[in-house]
Write a protein that holds these residues in place. Structure first.
Motif, short mmCIF file in Angstrom:
data_model
loop_
_atom_site.label_atom_id
_atom_site.label_comp_id
_atom_site.label_asym_id
_atom_site.label_seq_id
_atom_site.Cartn_x
_atom_site.Cartn_y
_atom_site.Cartn_z
N MET A 70 0.84 -1.18 0.00
CA MET A 70 0.00 0.00 0.00
C MET A 70 0.89 1.24 0.00
SD MET A 70 -2.97 0.89 2.70
CE MET A 70 -2.99 2.52 3.34
N ASN A 71 0.62 2.14 -0.92
CA ASN A 71 1.37 3.40 -1.00
C ASN A 71 0.60 4.51 -0.32
OD1 ASN A 71 3.44 2.25 -2.51
ND2 ASN A 71 2.39 2.63 -4.43
N TYR A 72 1.26 5.20 0.59
CA TYR A 72 0.63 6.33 1.25
C TYR A 72 0.68 7.53 0.33
CZ TYR A 72 -0.15 10.27 4.32
OH TYR A 72 -0.64 11.42 4.87
N LYS A 73 -0.41 8.24 0.27
CA LYS A 73 -0.49 9.43 -0.58
C LYS A 73 -1.07 10.57 0.26
CE LYS A 73 -2.33 10.80 -5.04
NZ LYS A 73 -3.15 10.38 -6.16
N HIS A 74 -0.31 11.61 0.46
CA HIS A 74 -0.77 12.75 1.25
C HIS A 74 -1.89 13.46 0.50
CE1 HIS A 74 -0.41 15.64 4.45
NE2 HIS A 74 -0.51 16.61 3.56
#
Length: 116
Positions: free
Chosen positions: A1-5
Protein backbone atom coordinates in the motif's frame (compact mmCIF):
# COMPACT_ATOMS: atom_id res chain seq x y z
CA UNK A 1 0.00 0.00 0.00
CA UNK A 2 1.37 3.40 -1.00
CA UNK A 3 0.63 6.33 1.25
CA UNK A 4 -0.49 9.43 -0.58
CA UNK A 5 -0.77 12.75 1.25
CA UNK A 6 -4.10 14.46 0.60
CA UNK A 7 -5.07 18.11 0.74
CA UNK A 8 -8.35 20.01 0.79
CA UNK A 9 -8.88 21.97 -2.42
CA UNK A 10 -11.36 24.80 -2.94
CA UNK A 11 -12.29 24.73 -6.63
CA UNK A 12 -14.30 27.05 -8.87
CA UNK A 13 -15.96 25.64 -11.97
CA UNK A 14 -17.45 28.32 -14.26
CA UNK A 15 -20.78 27.66 -15.94
CA UNK A 16 -18.97 27.84 -19.28
CA UNK A 17 -16.45 25.10 -18.32
CA UNK A 18 -15.80 22.60 -21.08
CA UNK A 19 -13.56 20.30 -19.06
CA UNK A 20 -11.25 19.97 -16.05
CA UNK A 21 -8.79 22.44 -17.59
CA UNK A 22 -11.35 25.20 -16.96
CA UNK A 23 -11.54 24.49 -13.21
CA UNK A 24 -9.68 27.01 -11.05
CA UNK A 25 -7.99 26.00 -7.80
CA UNK A 26 -8.74 28.93 -5.50
CA UNK A 27 -7.11 27.73 -2.30
CA UNK A 28 -5.70 24.68 -0.57
CA UNK A 29 -5.62 23.54 3.04
CA UNK A 30 -2.79 21.25 3.92
CA UNK A 31 -4.18 20.02 7.24
CA UNK A 32 -7.44 19.61 9.09
CA UNK A 33 -6.47 22.62 11.23
CA UNK A 34 -6.64 24.85 8.14
CA UNK A 35 -9.98 23.42 6.95
CA UNK A 36 -12.31 25.77 8.91
CA UNK A 37 -10.79 28.82 7.22
CA UNK A 38 -11.08 27.16 3.81
CA UNK A 39 -14.71 26.28 4.51
CA UNK A 40 -15.43 29.87 5.55
CA UNK A 41 -14.01 31.09 2.22
CA UNK A 42 -16.16 28.50 0.41
CA UNK A 43 -19.32 29.71 2.15
CA UNK A 44 -18.53 33.35 1.34
CA UNK A 45 -18.01 32.57 -2.35
CA UNK A 46 -21.34 30.71 -2.55
CA UNK A 47 -23.32 33.21 -0.47
CA UNK A 48 -24.92 34.96 -3.47
CA UNK A 49 -26.67 31.71 -4.44
CA UNK A 50 -28.68 31.40 -1.21
CA UNK A 51 -32.32 32.37 -1.22
CA UNK A 52 -34.17 34.28 1.50
CA UNK A 53 -34.66 31.01 3.42
CA UNK A 54 -30.87 30.50 3.50
CA UNK A 55 -31.06 27.51 1.15
CA UNK A 56 -28.46 27.07 -1.58
CA UNK A 57 -29.90 27.09 -5.10
CA UNK A 58 -27.78 26.05 -8.07
CA UNK A 59 -29.98 28.06 -10.41
CA UNK A 60 -28.87 31.25 -8.61
CA UNK A 61 -25.16 30.38 -8.87
CA UNK A 62 -22.72 32.21 -11.13
CA UNK A 63 -20.07 29.51 -10.69
CA UNK A 64 -19.98 26.11 -8.98
CA UNK A 65 -17.70 25.93 -5.92
CA UNK A 66 -16.52 22.64 -4.47
CA UNK A 67 -14.27 21.49 -1.64
CA UNK A 68 -12.50 18.22 -2.35
CA UNK A 69 -9.91 16.14 -0.56
CA UNK A 70 -7.38 14.59 -2.88
CA UNK A 71 -3.67 14.37 -3.61
CA UNK A 72 -2.94 16.66 -6.55
CA UNK A 73 -4.29 19.77 -8.23
CA UNK A 74 -5.03 17.80 -11.41
CA UNK A 75 -7.04 15.23 -9.47
CA UNK A 76 -8.94 18.11 -7.84
CA UNK A 77 -9.70 19.66 -11.24
CA UNK A 78 -10.92 16.34 -12.64
CA UNK A 79 -13.10 15.61 -9.62
CA UNK A 80 -14.49 19.16 -9.45
CA UNK A 81 -15.56 19.11 -13.09
CA UNK A 82 -17.16 15.67 -12.78
CA UNK A 83 -19.01 16.75 -9.66
CA UNK A 84 -20.13 20.13 -11.07
CA UNK A 85 -21.22 19.03 -14.55
CA UNK A 86 -24.81 18.09 -13.63
CA UNK A 87 -25.25 21.31 -11.63
CA UNK A 88 -23.93 23.32 -14.58
CA UNK A 89 -26.42 21.65 -16.94
CA UNK A 90 -29.28 22.34 -14.51
CA UNK A 91 -28.26 26.00 -14.17
CA UNK A 92 -27.94 26.48 -17.93
CA UNK A 93 -31.28 24.76 -18.61
CA UNK A 94 -32.94 27.10 -16.14
CA UNK A 95 -31.35 30.12 -17.85
CA UNK A 96 -32.68 28.95 -21.21
CA UNK A 97 -36.20 28.29 -19.90
CA UNK A 98 -36.55 31.38 -17.71
CA UNK A 99 -34.51 33.98 -19.59
CA UNK A 100 -34.33 32.56 -23.12
CA UNK A 101 -30.52 32.84 -22.78
CA UNK A 102 -29.03 32.00 -26.19
CA UNK A 103 -25.48 31.76 -24.80
CA UNK A 104 -26.59 29.19 -22.21
CA UNK A 105 -28.41 27.29 -24.95
CA UNK A 106 -25.25 27.21 -27.09
CA UNK A 107 -23.12 25.94 -24.18
CA UNK A 108 -25.65 23.21 -23.45
CA UNK A 109 -25.68 22.04 -27.05
CA UNK A 110 -21.99 22.37 -27.94
CA UNK A 111 -20.34 21.40 -24.65
CA UNK A 112 -22.79 19.05 -22.95
CA UNK A 113 -24.70 17.66 -25.96
CA UNK A 114 -28.05 18.68 -24.46
CA UNK A 115 -30.82 20.00 -26.68
CA UNK A 116 -33.14 22.47 -25.00
Amino acid sequence: MNYKHKFFYLCKTPLSAEGPEDVEIIDRAESSDEFPELFKEYEELRSHAFNEDKLYSIIRADDVYTILRTGTEQEARDMAFDKAEQEIVTNLQHRVMQKNDSEAEAILKEVHGVES
